[in-house]
Design a protein around this motif. Structure first.
Motif, PDB file in Angstrom:
ATOM      1  N   HIS A 107       0.818  -1.213   0.000  1.00 16.04           N
ATOM      2  CA  HIS A 107       0.000   0.000   0.000  1.00 16.04           C
ATOM      3  C   HIS A 107       0.853   1.266   0.000  1.00 16.04           C
ATOM      4  N   THR A 108       2.006   1.202   0.625  1.00 18.91           N
ATOM      5  CA  THR A 108       2.942   2.329   0.567  1.00 18.91           C
ATOM      6  C   THR A 108       3.310   2.633  -0.882  1.00 18.91           C
ATOM      7  N   ASN A 109       3.586   1.593  -1.636  1.00 17.56           N
ATOM      8  CA  ASN A 109       3.968   1.768  -3.035  1.00 17.56           C
ATOM      9  C   ASN A 109       2.789   2.180  -3.908  1.00 17.56           C
ATOM     10  N   GLU A 110       1.615   1.696  -3.568  1.00 16.38           N
ATOM     11  CA  GLU A 110       0.428   2.124  -4.311  1.00 16.38           C
ATOM     12  C   GLU A 110       0.228   3.634  -4.217  1.00 16.38           C
ATOM     13  N   ILE A 111       0.375   4.177  -3.019  1.00 14.93           N
ATOM     14  CA  ILE A 111       0.209   5.617  -2.849  1.00 14.93           C
ATOM     15  C   ILE A 111       1.228   6.364  -3.697  1.00 14.93           C
ATOM     16  N   ALA A 112       2.485   5.953  -3.614  1.00 16.79           N
ATOM     17  CA  ALA A 112       3.553   6.663  -4.317  1.00 16.79           C
ATOM     18  C   ALA A 112       3.327   6.671  -5.824  1.00 16.79           C
ATOM     19  N   GLN A 113       3.051   5.516  -6.404  1.00 17.20           N
ATOM     20  CA  GLN A 113       2.924   5.461  -7.855  1.00 17.20           C
ATOM     21  C   GLN A 113       1.610   6.084  -8.336  1.00 17.20           C
ATOM     22  N   SER A 114       0.533   5.930  -7.554  1.00 19.83           N
ATOM     23  CA  SER A 114      -0.765   6.474  -7.970  1.00 19.83           C
ATOM     24  C   SER A 114      -0.760   7.991  -7.932  1.00 19.83           C
TER      25      SER A 114
ATOM     26  N   ALA B  76       1.820  10.000  -7.936  1.00 17.71           N
ATOM     27  CA  ALA B  76       2.763  10.528  -8.917  1.00 17.71           C
ATOM     28  C   ALA B  76       2.125  10.560 -10.311  1.00 17.71           C
ATOM     29  N   HIS B  77       1.302   9.566 -10.584  1.00 18.72           N
ATOM     30  CA  HIS B  77       0.646   9.468 -11.896  1.00 18.72           C
ATOM     31  C   HIS B  77      -0.485  10.484 -12.042  1.00 18.72           C
ATOM     32  N   THR B  78      -1.347  10.605 -11.016  1.00 15.82           N
ATOM     33  CA  THR B  78      -2.546  11.440 -11.154  1.00 15.82           C
ATOM     34  C   THR B  78      -2.353  12.861 -10.633  1.00 15.82           C
ATOM     35  N   GLY B  79      -1.401  13.044  -9.730  1.00 19.59           N
ATOM     36  CA  GLY B  79      -1.254  14.344  -9.091  1.00 19.59           C
ATOM     37  C   GLY B  79      -2.350  14.630  -8.086  1.00 19.59           C
ATOM     38  N   LYS B  80      -3.105  13.595  -7.702  1.00 24.07           N
ATOM     39  CA  LYS B  80      -4.218  13.750  -6.770  1.00 24.07           C
ATOM     40  C   LYS B  80      -4.071  12.779  -5.601  1.00 24.07           C
ATOM     41  N   LYS B  81      -4.800  13.073  -4.519  1.00 20.81           N
ATOM     42  CA  LYS B  81      -4.834  12.152  -3.392  1.00 20.81           C
ATOM     43  C   LYS B  81      -5.428  10.841  -3.864  1.00 20.81           C
ATOM     44  N   PHE B  82      -4.844   9.747  -3.409  1.00 17.57           N
ATOM     45  CA  PHE B  82      -5.246   8.414  -3.874  1.00 17.57           C
ATOM     46  C   PHE B  82      -6.477   7.938  -3.095  1.00 17.57           C
ATOM     47  N   ALA B  83      -6.306   7.342  -1.939  1.00 19.96           N
ATOM     48  CA  ALA B  83      -7.425   6.918  -1.108  1.00 19.96           C
ATOM     49  C   ALA B  83      -7.521   7.829   0.109  1.00 19.96           C
ATOM     50  N   ARG B  84      -8.738   8.126   0.535  1.00 20.25           N
ATOM     51  CA  ARG B  84      -8.932   9.083   1.622  1.00 20.25           C
ATOM     52  C   ARG B  84      -8.895   8.408   2.995  1.00 20.25           C
TER      53      ARG B  84
END
Length: 471
Positions: free
Chosen positions: A238-245, A247-255
């Protein structure tokens, strides 16, 4: 208002969805190379219970849970069995549904597979390369973890500690390809004979972490409400999901980030896992235990707490479930002599237990206090059922409330079967024997029925029967 313990902030927060009345949640699913064990099933049941409570509260829930159907374990197992990776994946995806259905797990809104989203994964990785967050090395593509600000925000550890841990999880060959040991794979070059797809970096397949980023944002949007999974996924997955997501979208991933506790076994409460060889598959468990009792066992422990798997704890769950079923059966039995009308005082007391249930569940889905309220409701019902007269409308309302609250735990009580002619004839004969003071014959009939697993209960309203439970 529902409060959720957010792993990201390490505190309880009011749940305010992005879209009013709608909950979008993503829960990491299994890697389908074998049957899931009950440690895996704990996550499935925990988040199914959470989903059910959201639905009980009136939310529309879009629930996405993936299947990882290509990775090293799958490639190795398929090669060992002499079949293709897709054949292996299809077998255990089907097994997953077959094994979770008896636990009354609701189907996800979507169950995407990694192999069905390869083109989206390639595009996602290519964007990270273009933005400088990723780089190609000998056909692999790695993510530059240090480039992402606050990379450790979810795990709440220092980057140095994570780097030391990362060095233990990869071999020297992988480290030789990386700019930094903390970097992680987004795309892996295919070895000869492995399943693979074409990409700008040659034939290969996706890394594990990138799959969930792609599938969650594809089906729920760049930002969504809840991301869930087991505690062991906090790092690195999940740490890596946040970083890559992000970086890709420029938005907060999961709240909101939610993580369930482990299932432990043995006196030392060792985590159940396939790697330790101390696991019991759900497939095996369903064959030797009542799946509803297994569901009740798992669903009635608060999701963040560990569950200690012992035969004694499972038996306690069976006994408690059997008592609730008996209450339900008693409700049905008293319908036959209920009077018209309604006992508002009893229903007001029942409403108090419903309020207690909701108060508990609103507090980060505290199912232990929630089920305690259900037990109090059952106690109230049993006392009322012993009254000489009961009101039909009240019985119907009590039955509906008990069923509704238990459905949040995934439990569906069954209507008692009508006694067949043979059993009813013996019951009638026993009643006649007792009236004639032939107590020996009365006892013989009771013993005969008990030997057949039928328990008689003499109540002020008459004799009723139930099937014996394995206490």
């Amino acid at each position: 208002m529902i409060q959720i313990f957010n792993t990201l902030t390490r505190q309880k927060e009011d749940f305010i969805p992005l879209h009013k009345g709608q909950v979008n949640m993503y829960v990491c699913g299994p890697t389908v190379y074998n049957y899931i064990h009950i440690g895996n099933a704990r996550s499935v049941v925990a988040f199914d219970t959470i989903r059910r409570y959201f639905e009980y509260k009136g939310y529309q829930v879009k629930y996405v849970s993936n299947f990882t159907d290509v990775d090293d374990k799958m490639i190795n197992e398929a090669a060992k069995e002499g079949i293709t990776v897709p054949e292996l994946g299809n077998r255990f995806i089907n097994a997953y549904f077959e094994d979770t259905k008896p636990l009354n797990v609701e189907r996800a809104t979507l169950n995407p597979r990694a192999t069905e989203n390869i083109s989206d994964i390639v595009d996602f990785v290519a964007d990270l390369v273009d933005k400088g967050f990723a780089y190609e090395s000998a056909g692999d593509v790695y993510y530059r973890a240090r480039k992402f600000p606050n990379y450790t925000q979810l795990v709440h550890e220092s980057l140095d500690d994570l780097e030391n841990g990362a060095s233990d999880r990869v071999d020297d060959g992988d480290n030789a390809k990386k700019e930094d040991p903390i970097d992680f794979a987004l795309w892996k070059a295919a070895k000869p004979g492995e399943i693979s797809w074409q990409s700008p970096w040659g034939l290969g397949r996706p890394g594990w972490h990138i799959e969930c980023s792609v599938m969650s944002t594809k089906y729920l949007g760049d930002t969504f409400d809840i991301h869930g999974g087991g505690q062991d996924l906090i790092f690195p997955h999940h740490t890596n999901e946040i970083a890559q997501s992000e970086a890709h979208t420029g938005k907060k991933f999961a709240r909101y980030w939610m993580h369930n506790g482990f299932v432990t076994v043995g006196d030392e409460n060792e985590k159940m896992s396939k790697s330790l060889g101390n696991f019991v598959t759900l497939h095996e468990m369903n064959q030797r235990e009542d799946p509803q009792a297994v569901r009740f066992f798992m669903a009635t422990t608060q999701y963040r707490r560990p569950i200690q798997y012992t035969s004694g704890n499972l038996q306690d769950a069976k006994n408690n479930l059997a008592r609730l079923q008996t209450t339900f059966n008693n409700l049905n039995y008293r319908m036959s002599d209920a009077k018209d009308g309604q006992d508002e005082a009893i229903e007001a007391q029942a409403k108090q237990q419903q309020v207690a249930f909701e108060t508990a569940m609103d507090d980060d889905f505290n199912v232990q206090n929630g089920i305690a309220a259900v037990y109090e409701l059952a106690k109230l019902i049993n006392v009322y059922l012993n009254e000489s007269t009961v009101a039909e409308t009240t019985l119907v309302n009590l039955k509906t409330l008990l069923s509704t609250l238990l459905s949040v735990f995934g439990i569906e009580l069954t209507d008692e079967e009508t006694a067949d002619e043979e059993i009813q004839a013996l019951i009638d004969e026993r009643l006649a024997a007792r009236k004639n003071k032939d107590f020996q014959r009365s006892d013989d009939i009771r013993d005969e029925l008990k030997a057949r697993g039928i328990i008689l209960e003499d109540t002020p309203q008459g004799t009723r029967w139930r099937k014996e439970t394995n206490d």
